[in-house]
Structures are given as C-alpha cells and as structure tokens.
Write an enzyme that holds these catalytic residues in place. Structure first.
Site, PDB file in Angstrom:
ATOM      1  N   GLY A 315     -18.143  26.832 -22.480  1.00  0.00           N
ATOM      2  CA  GLY A 315     -18.026  26.165 -21.192  1.00  0.00           C
ATOM      3  C   GLY A 315     -18.497  27.054 -20.059  1.00  0.00           C
ATOM      4  O   GLY A 315     -19.282  27.988 -20.255  1.00  0.00           O
ATOM      5  N   HIS A 317     -16.949  29.291 -18.181  1.00  0.00           N
ATOM      6  CA  HIS A 317     -16.589  30.702 -18.260  1.00  0.00           C
ATOM      7  C   HIS A 317     -17.521  31.462 -19.203  1.00  0.00           C
ATOM      8  O   HIS A 317     -17.890  32.606 -18.946  1.00  0.00           O
ATOM      9  CB  HIS A 317     -15.130  30.856 -18.711  1.00  0.00           C
ATOM     10  CG  HIS A 317     -14.576  32.227 -18.486  1.00  0.00           C
ATOM     11  ND1 HIS A 317     -14.464  33.147 -19.492  1.00  0.00           N
ATOM     12  CD2 HIS A 317     -14.102  32.829 -17.360  1.00  0.00           C
ATOM     13  CE1 HIS A 317     -13.943  34.264 -19.006  1.00  0.00           C
ATOM     14  NE2 HIS A 317     -13.726  34.104 -17.726  1.00  0.00           N
ATOM     15  N   CYS A 318     -17.908  30.803 -20.289  1.00  0.00           N
ATOM     16  CA  CYS A 318     -18.753  31.451 -21.297  1.00  0.00           C
ATOM     17  C   CYS A 318     -20.136  31.810 -20.783  1.00  0.00           C
ATOM     18  O   CYS A 318     -20.791  32.713 -21.313  1.00  0.00           O
ATOM     19  CB  CYS A 318     -18.929  30.531 -22.506  1.00  0.00           C
ATOM     20  SG  CYS A 318     -17.420  30.153 -23.397  1.00  0.00           S
ATOM     21  N   ILE A 319     -20.621  31.114 -19.760  1.00  0.00           N
ATOM     22  CA  ILE A 319     -22.003  31.329 -19.305  1.00  0.00           C
ATOM     23  C   ILE A 319     -22.072  32.141 -18.021  1.00  0.00           C
ATOM     24  O   ILE A 319     -23.144  32.274 -17.432  1.00  0.00           O
ATOM     25  CB  ILE A 319     -22.747  29.990 -19.144  1.00  0.00           C
ATOM     26  CG1 ILE A 319     -22.150  29.139 -18.014  1.00  0.00           C
ATOM     27  CG2 ILE A 319     -22.749  29.216 -20.447  1.00  0.00           C
ATOM     28  CD1 ILE A 319     -22.987  27.896 -17.679  1.00  0.00           C
TER      29      ILE A 319
END
Length: 325
Positions: A315, A317-319
């Site tokens: 999501g 946060h991951c990117i």
C-alpha cells in the site's frame, strides 16, 4: 531513527518498472502519480527512476517532483530504501540493510539492493551498511527507542538462515538506534512479504500503536490477526509505558479478487501536516479516516484510490520512505 510523524525534509519513492508485478503498468504508474501528488501537497518528493523511464516519469509526474536516476528493479521504496537516522547533535545519516527481494521472490534485485546507498549519496549523508537482510516495511519505530517487527519476516530462512532472533534483535538496535524490539507473531500466510509489520501494526505516537482488528471469523487471516492483537495487549515500550492500542478494520470488502491485494488501512503514510491513506470505495474508508483525524487533529487526511498498487501486495506506506528534517 526518528518516528514517521517527526518533521520531514522530503519523501522518497521509486517508479514502477517490474512488469511481472502489475496487470497494467501505465495504470499502476497513474496510481503512483496520484500518491506522489497527494504527498507533494505537504512536502518535497523525489522519485527514483530507472534511466530508461525518466522521460515518461517526468511527463506523468510534472516538474514539481524531482527525479533521481538509478537502475532499480522494482518500486517499493519503504523496503529497498534507506532508514534515515539523526544523532543528538542533529547530524543525519542512514542505515542500509541488505535486500534480497523478500526472500528471493523476484530476480534480479541488485539494483534495489544498491538503491539505499544511492539515495543517501544524493541526500548528502553518510551510510551505515548491514549484512542483515531486512526491509523497512518490516519495522515500525517510535523515535523513542522502540521497534516493532514480526517473527515471520526477518528470522525467516529465506532471508537470514544463519541469524538467531537474538542476533537480529541486537542488529536492529544497533542499526536503528533502539533500546527494545517487540516481536509480534506476524503472519506467514501473507506470503509476499512474510508478514511485514506495516500491514499489521504501526506506532502513531509514543506509547500509541494503530493495529488491525481481527475482523470477521470467516477471514483466512482471522486467527493470525487475533494472535497479533492479543500479543500486543499489555506490551510496554522502551521507556516502560504501557502501549495503548487503537484498532481499525481491514478492507476485506474491497472489490478485488487478486490474491496479493493489500487490504490494510494501517499501511498509510504520515507526512508534514498530512495523513495519506488508501481509499477502497467502501464504508470503512470513512471510519478509518475519522480514526486518523482523531489521532492527528492538526493534520489533513487525504484518501487516495490505489487499486492498481494494492494488487502488488502493498500500500501507500510500502511505496514511500521519509527523510527527516
């Protein structure tokens, strides 16, 4: 490592480029543009791009987002990027763990393994390197000496077969400037990252953790979520404070049937004056937005649809990866 809610100098992202991950690369890149522009409302942003993609990235992102060229393999800045640090005098540095594409799930990954050092060089700060294979999505810090992580991720044989949990604990403390590591049970059923903590629980303030509720009993992950929730009850941080838990639902009812689809509202991003969270087009969007607004009354909550990012297993946060001020 400062907490995510501390003031940022900028956000770093990585432009999508691994074709096998995405149904339609152009649509995924358009989702990335939406996230980048949402963040750019609050702070500067630099997008790391593969040299072959620079022209398209510039055309889609516009001139208000800086580009840094590096031969990246994938697009998850939280995991491949560095973890920025600040010392007592305000000097900045960064820690770079080794990266093997979440336990060798993709190949090649050498470009991503080297991107942390490239970002730190561009930022003009020294780098500390570790042979521990780890990803930024596998940790959450409170900026006050506490780290959250999971049993199913870094100790996994696909990453660190020769490291004991005790040795990993000491390395995390050393590389992040921490005093205590809390090991949640995690979720081995989430087999893309082997149960990153940023889809389960995240520090939102000293002594406060946002955590995904167990949800419906017919969910395949119900028992895993319940175990994480029960484990966190009564936990204390590095300063001895009992941690207050704030529960949010998942996005189980989001209209998508991809096996890796990220249904986590915990996987949102705090930036200067804002909270950027996913929007799935369901009732829970509004409920979780209210929770974020209560937690951060001085910030503006921005919801961004990410259907073509979530299919990759991550999501917002991951990117993203924050560089502290």
């Amino acid at each position: 490592m400062p907490a995510e809610w501390s003031p940022h100098k900028r956000t770093w992202m990585m432009w999508p480029c691994r074709a096998e991950v995405w149904d339609d690369m152009d649509v995924t890149r358009a989702n990335y543009v939406d996230v980048a522009h949402a963040i750019r409302q609050f702070e500067p942003l630099t997008m790391v791009v593969h040299p072959r993609d620079r022209a398209q990235a510039h055309a889609m992102l516009g001139s208000d987002i800086e580009l840094l060229e590096h031969p990246i393999d994938d697009s998850w800045a939280r995991d491949a990027g560095p973890n920025f640090l600040i010392d007592a005098q305000g000097n900045k540095a960064g820690s770079c763990f080794s990266f093997n594409a979440w336990g060798g799930k993709y190949d090649p990954y050498d470009g991503d393994d080297s991107v942390g050092a490239a970002i730190l060089e561009a930022a003009g700060v020294p780098a500390y390197s570790s042979s521990l294979i780890a990803e930024g999505g596998g940790i959450s810090v409170d900026g006050d000496g506490t780290v959250l992580t999971t049993e199913t991720c870094f100790p996994n044989a696909n990453r660190n077969p020769d490291w004991s949990r005790e040795a990993i604990t000491e390395e995390l403390k050393q590389m992040l400037g921490a005093e205590k590591v809390i090991w949640l049970p995690g979720n081995e059923l989430e087999d893309e990252t082997d149960g990153h903590v940023d889809g389960i629980a995240m520090f939102m303030a000293p002594g406060v953790v946002l955590i995904e509720g167990a949800g419906r009993a017919d969910n395949d992950w119900y028992e895993k979520k319940l175990a994480n929730l029960e484990f966190m009850r009564g936990q204390t941080d590095a300063k001895g404070r009992e941690i207050r838990l704030v529960e949010v639902p998942d996005a189980m009812d989001a209209p998508d049937d991809h096996d890796m689809f990220c249904e986590s509202y915990v996987n949102s991003y705090l930036c200067n004056g804002g909270v950027v969270m996913p929007q799935y087009g369901i009732r829970e969007d509004g409920l979780v937005a209210e929770v974020y607004q209560e937690l951060f009354p001085g910030r503006r909550v921005v919801q961004v649809p990410i259907p073509s990012i979530a299919i990759g297993g991550g999501g917002i946060h991951c990117i993203t990866q924050q560089e502290p001020l």
